[in-house]
Enzyme design. Structure first.
Site, mmCIF file in Angstrom:
data_model
loop_
_atom_site.group_PDB
_atom_site.id
_atom_site.type_symbol
_atom_site.label_atom_id
_atom_site.label_comp_id
_atom_site.label_asym_id
_atom_site.label_seq_id
_atom_site.Cartn_x
_atom_site.Cartn_y
_atom_site.Cartn_z
ATOM 1 N N GLY A 82 -4.177 12.936 0.633
ATOM 2 C CA GLY A 82 -4.712 13.427 2.067
ATOM 3 C C GLY A 82 -6.343 12.762 2.503
ATOM 4 O O GLY A 82 -6.865 12.373 1.936
ATOM 5 N N TYR B 7 8.779 13.188 -12.170
ATOM 6 C CA TYR B 7 8.484 13.726 -10.535
ATOM 7 C C TYR B 7 9.300 14.613 -10.476
ATOM 8 O O TYR B 7 9.533 15.674 -9.923
ATOM 9 C CB TYR B 7 7.863 12.361 -9.928
ATOM 10 C CG TYR B 7 8.432 12.876 -8.447
ATOM 11 C CD1 TYR B 7 7.123 13.658 -7.618
ATOM 12 C CD2 TYR B 7 9.214 12.545 -7.434
ATOM 13 C CE1 TYR B 7 6.890 13.798 -6.058
ATOM 14 C CE2 TYR B 7 9.298 13.121 -6.124
ATOM 15 C CZ TYR B 7 8.440 13.854 -5.654
ATOM 16 O OH TYR B 7 8.063 14.292 -3.952
ATOM 17 N N PHE C 170 12.976 -5.031 -3.408
ATOM 18 C CA PHE C 170 13.129 -4.960 -4.549
ATOM 19 C C PHE C 170 14.751 -5.321 -4.284
ATOM 20 O O PHE C 170 15.245 -3.999 -3.907
ATOM 21 C CB PHE C 170 12.811 -4.052 -5.353
ATOM 22 C CG PHE C 170 11.141 -4.381 -4.843
ATOM 23 C CD1 PHE C 170 10.801 -5.355 -6.329
ATOM 24 C CD2 PHE C 170 10.062 -3.437 -4.663
ATOM 25 C CE1 PHE C 170 9.078 -5.715 -6.087
ATOM 26 C CE2 PHE C 170 9.076 -4.522 -4.618
ATOM 27 C CZ PHE C 170 8.665 -4.444 -5.463
HETATM 28 N N1 LIG Z 1 7.055 11.596 1.594
HETATM 29 C C1 LIG Z 1 8.203 11.600 0.848
HETATM 30 O O1 LIG Z 1 8.956 10.638 1.124
HETATM 31 C C2 LIG Z 1 9.216 12.875 0.332
HETATM 32 C C3 LIG Z 1 10.376 12.957 0.244
HETATM 33 C C4 LIG Z 1 10.491 14.245 -0.559
HETATM 34 C C5 LIG Z 1 9.727 15.059 -0.938
HETATM 35 N N2 LIG Z 1 8.186 14.778 -0.216
HETATM 36 C C6 LIG Z 1 7.010 15.612 -1.062
HETATM 37 O O2 LIG Z 1 6.635 16.200 0.647
HETATM 38 C C7 LIG Z 1 5.480 16.726 0.105
HETATM 39 C C8 LIG Z 1 3.815 16.325 1.394
HETATM 40 O O3 LIG Z 1 4.512 14.652 0.047
HETATM 41 P P1 LIG Z 1 3.669 13.638 1.127
HETATM 42 O O4 LIG Z 1 4.324 12.215 1.306
HETATM 43 O O5 LIG Z 1 3.120 14.040 2.904
HETATM 44 O O6 LIG Z 1 2.322 13.147 0.497
HETATM 45 P P2 LIG Z 1 0.905 12.912 0.744
HETATM 46 O O7 LIG Z 1 0.078 12.020 -0.443
HETATM 47 O O8 LIG Z 1 0.616 12.548 1.683
HETATM 48 O O9 LIG Z 1 0.605 14.689 0.784
HETATM 49 C C9 LIG Z 1 0.269 15.803 -0.526
HETATM 50 C C10 LIG Z 1 -0.895 16.005 -0.036
HETATM 51 O O10 LIG Z 1 -1.628 17.375 -1.266
HETATM 52 C C11 LIG Z 1 -3.016 16.846 -1.374
HETATM 53 N N3 LIG Z 1 -2.959 17.646 -2.765
HETATM 54 C C12 LIG Z 1 -2.308 16.602 -3.739
HETATM 55 N N4 LIG Z 1 -2.282 17.075 -5.351
HETATM 56 C C13 LIG Z 1 -3.297 17.999 -5.156
HETATM 57 C C14 LIG Z 1 -3.624 19.415 -5.256
HETATM 58 N N5 LIG Z 1 -3.789 18.947 -7.084
HETATM 59 N N6 LIG Z 1 -4.396 19.900 -5.398
HETATM 60 C C15 LIG Z 1 -4.346 20.531 -4.062
HETATM 61 N N7 LIG Z 1 -4.174 20.010 -2.965
HETATM 62 C C16 LIG Z 1 -3.868 17.764 -3.609
HETATM 63 C C17 LIG Z 1 -3.068 15.490 -1.133
HETATM 64 O O11 LIG Z 1 -4.480 15.404 -0.916
HETATM 65 C C18 LIG Z 1 -2.311 15.524 0.073
HETATM 66 O O12 LIG Z 1 -2.758 15.890 1.465
HETATM 67 C C19 LIG Z 1 5.246 16.319 -1.718
HETATM 68 O O13 LIG Z 1 5.239 17.824 -2.551
HETATM 69 C C20 LIG Z 1 6.282 15.715 -1.541
HETATM 70 O O14 LIG Z 1 6.605 15.587 -2.796
HETATM 71 C C21 LIG Z 1 7.711 13.155 0.189
#
Ligand SMILES: NC(=O)c1ccc[n+]([C@@H]2O[C@H](COP(=O)([O-])OP(=O)(O)OC[C@H]3O[C@@H](n4cnc5c(N)ncnc54)[C@H](O)[C@@H]3O)[C@@H](O)[C@H]2O)c1
Length: 312
Positions: free
Chosen positions: A36, A144, A204
């Protein structure tokens, strides 16, 4: 009412935090800034710079803010990394999540509802013509997906045994403003970055180079944030809801559209299949559509995203 958004400095979490604040909630973000960014936070945002793997720090942040509602978006999000470092996935997505659940039950804390960001990855590969609905078989293809599914099941246990109400949202491929290109996930952000830099957009193959690539269900982040708000408010009738459009787009069609939108003449290049990519992922959107109405069409979402990239 107070909402704690874990991962609120990330792509999706920052949209959830902003929408919750605009809707009148008092919001705090818990994030370790591993993926983040502070640039995603609203000015003056209340922030707990905490790693969920740190049990004490997690408990003291939750105690300090005493949220009524929790939006749990923080995670190790890279499928490729989860294959290389399954231990990290378990530590963040399962153990970190458990620290959060325990903190929600700490003395002086009274959390009414927790909303969890789960994923289409738990369904694994789908057959031609098939769309995964919430009752479909689950067959995650990566650590994951396995850790996300494990946490869904822990939530069900917590609800039954410990009385913490929860809602699970299974997102398909989310795209939109603030998504960061990471090289191995977030194909829309990747393609925008490549096209803007005049580099080739790499497709891909699904089974072989040149076959158009995998099929995905792309959902706009604004819709994902709206679904989260409804879930926090207790307006989603089901424990589990897919957040998706139900429309399949091939990677090549996506690449060609983004290349045309950006207009730098960046080429679209075919490459052999990438190990571990699900060939086809498509979700049944009936539940989410019944509460949100029709979701943003890909074309409109890509236009919004293109505008954002031009401005930032
Ligand atoms: N982007 C997608 O297409 C997608 C699809 C399905 C599910 N998700 C889920 O949505 C959520 C958000 O994903 P995103 O795409 O915004 O990713 P992102 O990496 O932008 O956001 C994840 C956030 O979690 C924080 N984080 C990671 N590990 C941490 C920890 N140990 N302690 C505290 N904070 C922590 C990171 O700093 C980041 O701000 C996630 O749970 C992801 O699995 C995303």
């Amino acid at each position: 009412m107070r909402v704690l958004v874990t991962g609120g400095a990330g792509f999706i979490g920052s949209h959830v935090a902003a929408l919750a604040e605009e809707s009148g909630y008092e919001v705090a973000v818990l994030d370790d800034f591993s993926t983040g960014s502070r640039a995603n936070l609203r000015p003056g945002a209340r922030v707990y710079d905490v790693d969920l793997r740190d049990r004490e720090a997690t408990t003291s942040a939750v105690r300090d803010f005493a949220p009524d509602l929790v939006s749990h978006q923080a995670a190790q999000v890279s499928v490729a990394r989860s294959r290389r470092e399954p231990l990290l996935d378990a530590q963040v997505n399962v153990v970190g999540g458990l620290h959060l659940l325990e903190a929600c039950g700490a003395a002086g804390v009274r959390v009414e509802r927790l909303v969890f960001a789960s994923t289409a990855a738990i369904y694994g590969d789908l057959l031609e013509g098939e769309r995964a609905h919430e009752g479909s078989r689950v067959e995650p293809l990566s650590p994951y997906g396995v850790t996300k599914l494990a946490f869904e099941q822990l939530l069900a246990f917590w609800e039954k045994q410990r009385g913490l109400t929860s809602r699970v949202l299974r997102y398909s491929n989310v795209y939109g403003p603030r998504q960061a290109p990471r090289g191995e996930s977030g194909v829309v952000a990747e393609f925008f970055a490549a096209a803007r830099g005049g580099r080739a957009l790499t497709v891909f193959g699904r089974r072989r180079a040149g076959d158009g690539g995998c099929e995905r269900d792309y959902v706009y982040v604004g819709d994902v944030a709206r679904a989260n708000l409804l879930a926090l408010r207790g307006e989603l009738p089901h424990a589990v809801t897919n957040v998706a459009t139900g429309r399949a787009t091939s990677t090549r069609a996506l690449a060609e559209r983004i290349a045309a939108l950006v207009g730098t003449g960046a080429p679209v290049r075919d490459a052999p299949p990438r190990a571990g990519d699900a060939e086809r992922s498509l979700l049944d959107p009936s539940r989410v559509e019944s509460v949100l109405g029709a979701l943003t069409p890909l074309e409109a979402g890509l236009l919004e995203t293109a505008r954002w990239y031009r401005e930032h």
